[in-house]
Design an enzyme around this catalytic site. Structure first.
Site, PDB file in Angstrom:
ATOM      1  N   LYS A 161       0.890  -1.208  -0.128  1.00  0.00           N
ATOM      2  CA  LYS A 161       0.152  -0.024  -0.087  1.00  0.00           C
ATOM      3  C   LYS A 161       0.782   1.271   0.112  1.00  0.00           C
ATOM      4  CE  LYS A 161      -3.922  -2.143   0.372  1.00  0.00           C
ATOM      5  NZ  LYS A 161      -5.061  -1.843  -0.526  1.00  0.00           N
ATOM      6  N   ASP A 185      -0.412  -0.573  -4.590  1.00  0.00           N
ATOM      7  CA  ASP A 185      -1.753   0.005  -4.507  1.00  0.00           C
ATOM      8  C   ASP A 185      -1.813   1.300  -3.829  1.00  0.00           C
ATOM      9  OD1 ASP A 185      -4.276   0.499  -4.776  1.00  0.00           O
ATOM     10  OD2 ASP A 185      -4.891  -1.472  -3.353  1.00  0.00           O
ATOM     11  N   GLU A 211      -1.784  -0.465  -8.755  1.00  0.00           N
ATOM     12  CA  GLU A 211      -3.556  -0.424  -8.757  1.00  0.00           C
ATOM     13  C   GLU A 211      -3.817   0.876  -8.477  1.00  0.00           C
ATOM     14  OE1 GLU A 211      -4.546  -4.046  -6.686  1.00  0.00           O
ATOM     15  OE2 GLU A 211      -6.332  -2.775  -5.723  1.00  0.00           O
ATOM     16  N   ASP A 236      -9.404  -0.683  -9.548  1.00  0.00           N
ATOM     17  CA  ASP A 236     -10.000  -0.926  -8.338  1.00  0.00           C
ATOM     18  C   ASP A 236     -11.164  -0.225  -8.086  1.00  0.00           C
ATOM     19  OD1 ASP A 236     -11.160  -2.198  -6.088  1.00  0.00           O
ATOM     20  OD2 ASP A 236      -9.104  -2.096  -5.022  1.00  0.00           O
ATOM     21  N   LYS A 258     -14.080  -7.623  -6.868  1.00  0.00           N
ATOM     22  CA  LYS A 258     -14.191  -8.013  -5.582  1.00  0.00           C
ATOM     23  C   LYS A 258     -15.729  -8.226  -5.329  1.00  0.00           C
ATOM     24  CE  LYS A 258     -10.579  -5.108  -3.593  1.00  0.00           C
ATOM     25  NZ  LYS A 258     -10.227  -3.863  -3.116  1.00  0.00           N
TER      26      LYS A 258
HETATM   27 MG    MG Z   1      -6.987  -1.906  -4.385  1.00  0.00          MG
END
Ligand code: MG
Length: 341
Positions: A161, A185, A211, A236, A258
């Site tokens: 992240k 991400d 991402e 995303d 997701k």
């Molecule tokens: Mg993500």
């Protein structure tokens, strides 16, 4: 045209809210989750499902609970025809994707159990074709993230992240302790120009993909980043359902699906097909969830390029066991339905 018949109230959905205790506080660019993550599990005629509503998408366990109460009396007697049941759910629940996902999951589990086959077999998939999952390193000071990376020895791919002023320093520190593949991400944190600049540096450190570099609705921004970057760009937060995909196809290289965002396994399947038709790569991701939600999603992974299904690895008290890992590769349970215990 499909006829929709609503039956008499049956109250056949049992729901339960569960507190999942996190191993460590979890932080991404726009928020931190402390000790507890709440999920709702449902049971419909022996089939079980789970959902972890996300505030970012305007849903909470409270909104999902109300949605599940609303739909319970409208479910038809015949639960085998999942497409038909989900049409009724869709017509009643609209934007309640988290609740829809829990129902869809329970219906698939129920059908798999009834027929005595695991979900992957219900869909004709090869369980040996699952990818390795990445393991997420949440945001923190660079030294702490390097320490977490050292502890992530068991996992062959890392998802890091980012979205801070220290982004490049973080990757430098991580590269001092690992040479594993790294996905990054940014969780919408960068401006398009900042993204291009940072991605140029990240590529030097062997990062494999990036991402959601920029804001969800700034599609020209995403397109700009993609056109000026050498790393694959995966959407995303910009992509929730199959209908979002066509317009994104020229802005990114792939999408992250997701279940909680899209409303369940049926829609996730549809998204994979639409993404492939547009030449996009596919990642299957998750929220912080128990092994129930993660295992359900894992059954779809023989169809995708990247799996980021580590939500259950971040919690300290997993109420279920299901999917396991062999050197990072997802191993699907060979039991009927989702196959969790
Ligand atoms: Mg993500």
């Amino acid at each position: 045209m499909t006829q929709i018949h609503l039956n008499e109230p049956q109250g056949i959905i049992k729901t339960q809210i569960t507190d999942l205790q996190l191993q460590h506080p979890f932080k991404i660019a726009r928020r931190a989750t402390d000790a507890i993550r709440q999920v709702i599990s449902v049971e419909i005629d022996g089939g079980i499902g789970e959902t972890a509503p996300a505030r970012f998408y305007g849903e909470t366990v409270q909104t999902a609970s109300v949605a599940l109460e609303t739909i319970a009396p409208a479910l038809p007697k015949d639960l085998d025809a999942i497409h038909d049941v989900m049409e009724i759910v869709e017509a009643t629940l609209g934007g309640n994707y988290a609740a829809k996902s829990a129902i869809d999951m329970a219906l698939h589990d129920r059908l798999g159990k009834k027929l005595g086959v695991p979900l992957y077999q219900l869909w004709g998939l090869n369980p040996r074709k699952t990818p390795c999952t990445s393991f997420t390193i949440g945001l923190d000071e660079p030294e702490v993230m390097a320490e977490k990376t050292r502890h992530a020895e068991a996992y062959p791919i890392l998802k890091v992240k980012l979205g801070t002023p220290q982004d490049i320093e973080i990757i430098q520190k991580l590269r001092e302790v690992t040479d594993k593949p790294i996905y990054v991400d940014a969780n919408t944190a960068w401006t398009p120009k900042e993204a291009v600049r940072k991605i140029r540096d990240l590529a030097r450190y062997g990062v494999e993909l990036v991402e959601q570099p920029t804001k969800p609705y700034d599609l020209p921004g995403l397109k700009f980043v993609r056109e000026h970057s050498e790393l694959p760009i995966i959407a995303d937060e910009s992509v929730k359902r199959a209908s979002d995909i066509p317009v994104l196809a020229e802005c990114v290289d792939g999408i992250n699906i997701k279940l909680v965002k899209c409303g369940g396994l049926l829609e996730a399947h549809r998204m994979i097909n639409v993404a492939r038709a547009h030449g996009l790569s596919v990642m299957l991701g998750c929220m912080i969830e128990s092994s129930l939600g993660i295992t359900a999603a894992a059954h779809l992974t023989p169809l995708v390029d990247y799996a980021d299904l580590d939500g259950h690895l971040l919690i300290a008290s997993d109420p279920y066991t299901g999917v396991s890992l062999d050197k990072g590769q997802l191993i699907l349970p060979n039991r009927p339905g989702i196959g969790v215990r």
